[in-house]
Design a protein around this motif. Structure first.
Motif, PDB file in Angstrom:
ATOM      1  N   THR A 122       0.838  -1.203   0.000  1.00  0.00           N
ATOM      2  CA  THR A 122       0.000   0.000   0.000  1.00  0.00           C
ATOM      3  C   THR A 122       0.870   1.249   0.000  1.00  0.00           C
ATOM      4  O   THR A 122       0.555   2.245  -0.664  1.00  0.00           O
ATOM      5  CB  THR A 122      -0.941  -0.016   1.213  1.00  0.00           C
ATOM      6  OG1 THR A 122      -1.827  -1.138   1.089  1.00  0.00           O
ATOM      7  CG2 THR A 122      -1.771   1.264   1.293  1.00  0.00           C
TER       8      THR A 122
ATOM      9  N   ALA B 266      -8.661   3.267  -6.590  1.00  0.00           N
ATOM     10  CA  ALA B 266      -8.155   1.960  -6.171  1.00  0.00           C
ATOM     11  C   ALA B 266      -7.368   2.082  -4.866  1.00  0.00           C
ATOM     12  O   ALA B 266      -7.544   1.278  -3.935  1.00  0.00           O
ATOM     13  CB  ALA B 266      -7.276   1.361  -7.269  1.00  0.00           C
ATOM     14  N   TYR B 267      -6.515   3.104  -4.785  1.00  0.00           N
ATOM     15  CA  TYR B 267      -5.685   3.269  -3.585  1.00  0.00           C
ATOM     16  C   TYR B 267      -6.533   3.566  -2.349  1.00  0.00           C
ATOM     17  O   TYR B 267      -6.283   3.011  -1.263  1.00  0.00           O
ATOM     18  CB  TYR B 267      -4.671   4.396  -3.793  1.00  0.00           C
ATOM     19  CG  TYR B 267      -4.028   4.823  -2.495  1.00  0.00           C
ATOM     20  CD1 TYR B 267      -3.022   4.052  -1.907  1.00  0.00           C
ATOM     21  CD2 TYR B 267      -4.463   5.972  -1.822  1.00  0.00           C
ATOM     22  CE1 TYR B 267      -2.462   4.411  -0.697  1.00  0.00           C
ATOM     23  CE2 TYR B 267      -3.898   6.340  -0.609  1.00  0.00           C
ATOM     24  CZ  TYR B 267      -2.904   5.554  -0.055  1.00  0.00           C
ATOM     25  OH  TYR B 267      -2.361   5.909   1.152  1.00  0.00           O
TER      26      TYR B 267
ATOM     27  N   ARG C 167      -5.306  -8.012  -2.329  1.00  0.00           N
ATOM     28  CA  ARG C 167      -5.791  -6.758  -2.922  1.00  0.00           C
ATOM     29  C   ARG C 167      -4.702  -5.689  -2.910  1.00  0.00           C
ATOM     30  O   ARG C 167      -4.558  -4.925  -3.876  1.00  0.00           O
ATOM     31  CB  ARG C 167      -7.036  -6.272  -2.175  1.00  0.00           C
ATOM     32  CG  ARG C 167      -8.282  -7.074  -2.490  1.00  0.00           C
ATOM     33  CD  ARG C 167      -9.529  -6.421  -1.928  1.00  0.00           C
ATOM     34  NE  ARG C 167      -9.541  -6.401  -0.474  1.00  0.00           N
ATOM     35  CZ  ARG C 167      -9.946  -7.410   0.297  1.00  0.00           C
ATOM     36  NH1 ARG C 167     -10.354  -8.544  -0.262  1.00  0.00           N
ATOM     37  NH2 ARG C 167      -9.955  -7.305   1.607  1.00  0.00           N
TER      38      ARG C 167
ATOM     39  N   THR D 245      -3.417  -4.351  -6.419  1.00  0.00           N
ATOM     40  CA  THR D 245      -3.772  -2.947  -6.624  1.00  0.00           C
ATOM     41  C   THR D 245      -2.524  -2.098  -6.775  1.00  0.00           C
ATOM     42  O   THR D 245      -2.462  -1.201  -7.622  1.00  0.00           O
ATOM     43  CB  THR D 245      -4.622  -2.429  -5.455  1.00  0.00           C
ATOM     44  OG1 THR D 245      -5.842  -3.176  -5.393  1.00  0.00           O
ATOM     45  CG2 THR D 245      -4.945  -0.953  -5.615  1.00  0.00           C
TER      46      THR D 245
ATOM     47  N   HIS E 182      -1.186  -2.482 -10.234  1.00  0.00           N
ATOM     48  CA  HIS E 182      -2.014  -1.722 -11.181  1.00  0.00           C
ATOM     49  C   HIS E 182      -1.688  -0.228 -11.115  1.00  0.00           C
ATOM     50  O   HIS E 182      -1.546   0.433 -12.155  1.00  0.00           O
ATOM     51  CB  HIS E 182      -3.494  -1.953 -10.867  1.00  0.00           C
ATOM     52  CG  HIS E 182      -4.419  -0.972 -11.513  1.00  0.00           C
ATOM     53  ND1 HIS E 182      -4.685  -0.968 -12.872  1.00  0.00           N
ATOM     54  CD2 HIS E 182      -5.135   0.065 -10.988  1.00  0.00           C
ATOM     55  CE1 HIS E 182      -5.523   0.013 -13.160  1.00  0.00           C
ATOM     56  NE2 HIS E 182      -5.814   0.652 -12.037  1.00  0.00           N
TER      57      HIS E 182
END
Length: 386
Positions: free
Chosen positions: A248, A290-291, A325, A329, A332
């Motif tokens: 993240t 998305a973030y 995820r 993510t 991406h």
């Protein structure tokens, strides 16, 4: 209670130094010993250790925020120290639930010991539920471990290796044995870490040739296979949540770089900044959408662990799901950031070029995409019949 201030542990000027060094360690394929020294000085190794034992007394939720912040500057440094924080996090999870078996980890971390994570083995898709490493019981209650562990981050510097192996000879066996071995001549670290990304982690292969864990460092003996034992819950939850935090943090840095670039680049066709281009705006908005979903998910799950919320039947799917995820993510978002930034990001001098390589490692950590989907399918549909 005052609000948690991540900059108290990771001020901006320290992160700037980490970011500058990250490019050098990536290029030279070297371990960030200078980063580790700075983190030690900041009390980072004892973030999750109670204040009464000499630590910062933080919870997993605060450590996650710090790991996101650190990963935005130096992903490999964050991933390396993650493995130490996993063991201190497991010690906290167990202590919070009345199990004091890892107090020596807390005391060791406060004293400057570096704990590495020796669970992964080539071809062992059982991960926590099995091991190809032999754990041989000794008359004095110690165990001698023989086998090979892979992806041992912190390889050049660890002082204690937390690991598991299979005891097949005890009368109550087979048992998976969780223990800690010191660095001795019975442990051989191969110099074999030359990878696409996350190069500074120096996650080298570790050979165990009868490495002995003293009796007081043998912390758990559990049945192989899925197990409700607190150490399995602790390792799985802390490992997945801190991994999700690192990726993240990479996602946030890529998004920030894309925004910064879009504001600086100017279109020859229109004369306007790229930040005014509708296609670029849509792409950055897609990245942000998305973030924005990731930090709240991680915060909710880390708080649940800190608050000793009893796990339900979906717990393992929650943890593997948030790691999956975060990793996918982040990949991406880095892909999109490169498209926003244009051809300059293709050069190795570009930070995005390094992030592009670093983020790929997220797909290989447990739970990998296949394992995550299997876990979630079982949670929703039940086990496969037959």
């Amino acid at each position: 209670m005052s609000a948690f201030d991540p900059s108290a542990f990771l001020p901006d000027d320290l992160l700037d130094r980490f970011r500058e060094r990250a490019a050098v360690h990536d290029r030279d394929n070297t371990f960030p010993g200078d980063d580790l020294a700075d983190l030690k000085a900041a009390g980072y190794l004892a973030l999750l250790v109670p204040a009464e034992l000499g630590g910062a007394g933080l919870g997993l939720a605060e450590a996650s925020v710090l790991q996101q912040r650190l990963a935005g500057a130096a992903p490999a440094t964050a991933l390396s120290i993650n493995m130490h924080l996993v063991w201190t996090g497991v010690a906290k999870v167990l202590a919070d639930r009345g199990v004091d078996a890892l107090r020596f980890v807390q005391e060791g971390a406060a004293a400057g010991e570096v704990f590495a994570f020796g669970i992964s083995e080539a071809g062992n898709d059982l991960v926590l539920f099995g091991s190809d490493t032999d754990a041989a019981p000794q008359p004095d209650g110690s165990y001698a471990f023989t086998g090979t562990k892979i992806f041992t981050s912190l390889a050049p510097v660890w002082t204690q290796l937390g690991l598991h192996g299979l005891d097949t000879t005890s009368p109550d066996g087979p048992k998976l044995v969780y223990a800690f071995v010191p660095r001795t001549d019975a442990v051989v670290t191969r110099d074999d870490w030359d990878t696409l990304g996350m190069r500074a982690t120096q996650s080298r292969t570790t050979e165990l040739h009868g490495a002995v864990a003293p009796a007081d460092r043998v912390v758990r003996r559990v049945d192989p296979g899925p197990n409700p034992d607190p150490i399995v819950f602790g390792i799985f939850s802390v490992f997945e949540l801190l991994l999700a935090s690192v990726y993240t943090g990479i996602a946030r840095r890529a998004l920030d770089l894309a925004v910064e670039t879009a504001k600086k680049r100017t279109s020859k066709r229109t004369g306007a900044a790229y930040s005014q281009d509708p296609d670029i705006r849509w792409r950055i908005a897609d990245m942000a959408l998305a973030y924005d979903a990731l930090p709240p998910q991680i915060a909710a799950l880390t708080r649940a662990v800190d608050d000793v919320v009893p796990p339900d039947g979906r717990w393992f799917s929650y943890m593997s799901g948030v790691k999956h995820r975060a990793a996918t993510t982040a990949k991406h978002i880095v892909d999109e950031a490169i498209l926003v930034s244009g051809g300059s990001s293709y050069f190795t001098r570009s930070e995005l070029s390094r992030l592009y390589r670093d983020v790929l490692a997220g797909l290989f950590h447990p739970s990998d995409p296949e394992s995550a989907h299997s876990t979630v399918a079982t949670a929703w549909l039940g086990p496969v019949e037959g």
